[in-house]
Design an enzyme around this catalytic site. Structure first.
Site, short mmCIF file in Angstrom:
data_model
loop_
_atom_site.label_atom_id
_atom_site.label_comp_id
_atom_site.label_asym_id
_atom_site.label_seq_id
_atom_site.Cartn_x
_atom_site.Cartn_y
_atom_site.Cartn_z
N ARG A 1 30.34 -10.29 27.72
CA ARG A 1 29.89 -10.25 26.34
C ARG A 1 28.36 -10.26 26.30
O ARG A 1 27.72 -10.93 27.09
CB ARG A 1 30.42 -11.46 25.56
CG ARG A 1 31.90 -11.38 25.23
CD ARG A 1 32.38 -12.59 24.43
NE ARG A 1 32.29 -13.81 25.20
CZ ARG A 1 31.31 -14.69 25.16
NH1 ARG A 1 30.31 -14.53 24.30
NH2 ARG A 1 31.31 -15.75 25.91
N ARG B 1 38.20 -10.14 35.43
CA ARG B 1 39.29 -10.67 34.60
C ARG B 1 40.63 -10.04 34.93
O ARG B 1 40.70 -8.89 35.34
CB ARG B 1 38.98 -10.39 33.12
CG ARG B 1 37.68 -11.01 32.60
CD ARG B 1 37.93 -12.31 31.90
NE ARG B 1 36.70 -13.03 31.57
CZ ARG B 1 36.70 -14.13 30.84
NH1 ARG B 1 37.81 -14.63 30.35
NH2 ARG B 1 35.56 -14.77 30.59
N CYS C 1 35.17 -22.42 31.33
CA CYS C 1 35.10 -23.86 31.58
C CYS C 1 36.49 -24.50 31.66
O CYS C 1 36.62 -25.72 31.53
CB CYS C 1 34.25 -24.56 30.53
SG CYS C 1 32.50 -24.16 30.69
N SER D 1 33.39 -20.75 27.29
CA SER D 1 33.89 -19.69 28.16
C SER D 1 33.73 -20.08 29.63
O SER D 1 32.70 -20.63 30.03
CB SER D 1 33.12 -18.39 27.90
OG SER D 1 33.29 -18.00 26.56
N LYS E 1 37.52 -11.97 20.18
CA LYS E 1 36.44 -12.81 19.67
C LYS E 1 35.93 -12.34 18.31
O LYS E 1 35.65 -13.13 17.42
CB LYS E 1 35.28 -12.86 20.69
CG LYS E 1 35.68 -13.51 22.02
CD LYS E 1 36.39 -14.78 21.78
CE LYS E 1 36.56 -15.77 22.90
NZ LYS E 1 36.82 -15.51 24.23
N LYS F 1 39.81 -23.46 30.09
CA LYS F 1 40.90 -23.41 29.11
C LYS F 1 42.16 -22.82 29.72
O LYS F 1 43.24 -23.38 29.59
CB LYS F 1 40.49 -22.59 27.87
CG LYS F 1 39.51 -23.31 26.96
CD LYS F 1 39.19 -22.51 25.71
CE LYS F 1 38.61 -21.15 26.02
NZ LYS F 1 37.36 -21.17 26.78
N TYR G 1 33.79 -3.39 27.46
CA TYR G 1 34.29 -4.56 28.18
C TYR G 1 34.72 -5.73 27.29
O TYR G 1 33.97 -6.12 26.38
CB TYR G 1 33.22 -5.07 29.16
CG TYR G 1 33.82 -5.98 30.22
CD1 TYR G 1 34.52 -5.45 31.29
CD2 TYR G 1 33.72 -7.37 30.12
CE1 TYR G 1 35.10 -6.27 32.24
CE2 TYR G 1 34.30 -8.20 31.07
CZ TYR G 1 34.98 -7.64 32.13
OH TYR G 1 35.55 -8.46 33.07
N HIS H 1 38.00 -21.76 19.29
CA HIS H 1 38.06 -21.30 20.68
C HIS H 1 38.81 -22.36 21.50
O HIS H 1 38.21 -23.11 22.25
CB HIS H 1 36.61 -21.15 21.18
CG HIS H 1 36.45 -20.39 22.45
ND1 HIS H 1 35.32 -20.49 23.22
CD2 HIS H 1 37.25 -19.51 23.10
CE1 HIS H 1 35.42 -19.71 24.28
NE2 HIS H 1 36.59 -19.12 24.24
N ASP I 1 43.14 -19.42 24.74
CA ASP I 1 41.76 -19.09 24.35
C ASP I 1 41.47 -19.33 22.86
O ASP I 1 40.37 -19.73 22.53
CB ASP I 1 41.46 -17.63 24.70
CG ASP I 1 39.96 -17.33 24.79
OD1 ASP I 1 39.25 -18.08 25.48
OD2 ASP I 1 39.50 -16.36 24.16
#
Ligand SMILES: Nc1nc2c(ncn2[C@@H]2O[C@H](COP(=O)(O)OP(=O)(O)OP(=O)(O)O)[C@@H](O)[C@H]2O)c(=O)[nH]1
Ligand SMILES: O=C([O-])CC(=O)C(=O)O
Ligand SMILES: [Mn+2]
Length: 610
Positions: A83, A392, A276, A274, A232, A278, A223, A252, A299
């Protein structure tokens, strides 16, 4: 720039699967502007999917993976890997409504820039029309969108991440043609005879949101969160603005179902920035005998009050867009099994010599030779990561072996606890229970984390990331805090307890003080038992932390001494932290609620620091 005359856009629209004027006029206006060669409506059927896959294989964008079921590999342009927050804008009419944390531009000014960028931007390409719903079409308040895009890779990824196709188109028609307009172009028009590249994109990028018009325009990137606009852009930035108006929360957060050995069930939501943890926590395999964890989301959570006053959370997504590095059979076996079930798109991971995917942390042993994400030969001596740190896996959530049945419940599950947490080497204890909702909002609003590769920019710098939403709040952050406080004052509300966690605290020698991953189930057990009213706690300036013996470390290779260090609240660290919080609140301007500023003073007093 050649612009198609009206007749030819009508030709492209001939045979459109809808006669709904709102839908048609939206698609028509984008086609007139971007002048694609073709328009293709996404149906969701397998034949169309195969065709798109084959086209992308032929173009070299996708490589089939013979060792995986129905899965593909893609490598992006090396400049299009995450992002781009500095190119992301909230274009509210008033600058104050975007607030100090978002980039802002006046809607007209942005539209004029976008007008130039999108003019003819799909020339030589197909414009795909993707009708989709975030959450389910049979929800009390279904949330529809239509994304038009000139990227078939985006189509295939969107089909994993959201429910898309003819059924959703019909549902939009039935609900009166209301949808969020999502316009995406990679910004790489093709002249006749011009050869395409494997990952077309543009060095100019704009990810723009018009919250008042509920529209999203994204240019130049193919992307992740830049391009899969249901994620998002819609489910957080636009949805948070809608949620503010309507009295709910778009966050989030992962959603997890916990069942105790006695069969008691509680649902927990957790917000970490992000990259971290989840996805890892959402798929946790508890190490504690008799405890069961099931996945609802990894997410995003939308939380609305139910008639009983509880906050009910749904996961609006249909897929996982998980960080590959660090995902392995020892750290997250559930994700590995989900991936094994097939239907994946992997982006920017490495390839093994026998045509499978690999990334750092997937296996204990590192292969002696790989092709790295840039397509170069790679060996362990190369000194660079084989997979990009933000590579990803994009995987259907229904592959998740631990998916809870309630995932299919359109109106969600009642949340008993909300966890906030970030990646901090110091200062933040392993777990604390905040004193009340306002104190919990204070802790969430000051959430801090060392930056990761999920966004472009420097990695490892501590930054404030309120509620893990810093890049995703669709309006002024101070108003967002106020909204959280107001949620807490909702009449009849039975609010979840708010906790703060930190899996990432380090010892003096740099090692993690807490083993993390599946062992986080021990913290979840304590949280569960605090909600149930059975676990012991001691009162501290930060709220409640586990009393000695109440956090179950039985059988764990963690000493009481280490646990004390992991839970410690050090006044010297907090003196610094409070100064940094104060400075940060001040930098946010006058929308920050006074109640939250007062919490800084209260905490300073409780800590007895200057
Ligand atoms: N030390 C430690 N690392 C963890 C833990 N949980 C996750 N990680 C690492 O954190 C990284 C990101 O984890 P994810 O679960 O994918 O993060 P996420 O929050 O879902 O990320 P986004 O999809 O970007 O929102 C991976 O490299 C994990 O290995 C933990 O408990 N302890
Ligand atoms: O949006 C993305 O590209 C990936 C993601 O989940 C995040 O960064 O939090
Ligand atoms: Mn995320």
């Amino acid at each position: 720039m050649t612009v198609l005359d009206r007749g030819s856009v009508e030709d492209l629209l001939a045979g459109a699967p809808t006669s709904n004027e709102k839908i048609l006029s939206f698609v028509r206006s984008i086609a007139e502007r971007t002048t694609p060669d073709r328009i293709e409506w996404i149906t969701g059927d397998n034949e169309q999917k195969r065709e798109l896959q084959n086209q992308l294989i032929e173009a070299g964008t996708l490589k089939p993976l013979p060792k995986q079921k129905d899965s593909f590999y893609a490598a992006s342009d090396p400049d299009d890997v995450a992002r781009v927050e500095e190119r992301t804008y909230i274009c509210s009419r008033e600058e104050a409504d975007a607030g100090p944390l978002n980039n802002w531009m006046a809607p007209d000014e942005m539209k004029s820039i976008l007008g130039d960028l999108f003019a003819g931007s799909m020339k030589g390409r197909t414009m795909y029309v993707i009708p989709f719903v975030m959450g389910r079409a049979d929800a009390d308040q279904p949330m529809f969108g239509i994304e038009v895009t000139d990227s078939a890779y985006v189509v295939l990824s969107m089909q994993i991440m959201a429910r898309c196709g003819t059924a959703e188109l019909k549902a939009i028609e039935e609900h009166g043609g209301e949808f969020v307009e999502c316009v995406h172009s990679i910004g790489a028009p093709l002249e006749p005879g011009q050869e395409d590249v494997v990952w077309p994109c543009n060095t100019t990028k704009y990810i723009t949101h018009f919250p008042e018009e509920r529209a999203i325009w994204s240019f130049g990137s193919g992307y992740g969160g830049n391009a899969l606009l249901g994620k998002k852009c819609y489910s957080l930035r636009i949805a948070s603005a809608i949620a503010r108006e309507e009295g709910w929360l778009a966050e989030h957060m992962l959603i997890l179902k916990l069942t105790s050995p006695e069969g008691e069930v509680k649902y927990v939501a957790a917000a970490f920035p992000s990259a971290c943890g989840k996805t890892n926590l959402a798929m946790i395999e508890p190490t504690l005998e008799g405890w069961k964890a099931e996945t609802l989301g990894d997410d995003i959570a939308w939380m609305r009050f139910g008639e009983d006053g509880q906050l009910y959370a749904v996961n609006p997504e249909f897929g996982l867009f998980g960080v590959a590095p660090g995902t392995g059979y020892t750290t997250n076996p559930t994700a590995m099994r989900a991936i094994e079930a097939g239907g994946n798109v992997f982006t920017n991971v490495a390839l093994t010599d026998d045509g499978d995917v690999w990334w750092e942390g997937m296996t204990e042993e590192t292969p002696s030779h790989l092709t790295d994400w840039k397509g170069n030969d790679w060996t362990p001596e190369s000194g660079t990561p084989a997979a990009h740190p933000n590579s990803r896996f994009c995987t259907p959530i229904t592959n998740t072996p631990t998916l809870a049945d309630e995932y299919e419940n359109p109106n969600g599950v009642p949340i008993s606890a909300i966890l906030f947490g970030g990646r901090r080497k110091t200062t933040m204890p392993l777990v604390t229970e905040t004193k009340d909702w306002t104190h919990g909002v204070f802790m969430g609003s000051t959430l801090s984390s060392e930056t990761t590769a999920a966004a472009k920019g420097q990695v490892g710098v501590v930054r404030r990331d309120p509620m893990a939403m810093r890049p995703f709040i669709g309006y002024n952050v101070g108003d967002y805090f106020r909204h959280w406080l107001e949620i807490g004052r909702t009449e009849g509300a039975k609010l979840p307890k708010i906790f703060y966690v930190n899996w990432f605290r380090r010892d003096d020698d740099g090692s993690f003080l807490w083993p993390g991953f599946s062992e986080n189930s021990r913290v979840l057990k304590w949280v569960f038992e605090r909600v149930a009213g059975t676990a012991e706690a001691v009162e501290t300036p930060l709220g409640h932390t586990p009393a000695e013996g109440s956090l179950d470390i039985d059988g764990l290779d963690v000493t009481e001494e280490q646990l004390r260090k992991a839970l410690a609240i050090k006044p010297e660290e907090w003196a610094e932290e409070l100064a940094s919080i104060e400075e940060w609140y001040d930098s946010l301007g006058d929308h920050v609620p006074a109640e939250l500023k007062a919490e800084v003073d209260n905490l300073r007093q409780r800590l007895g620091v200057k």
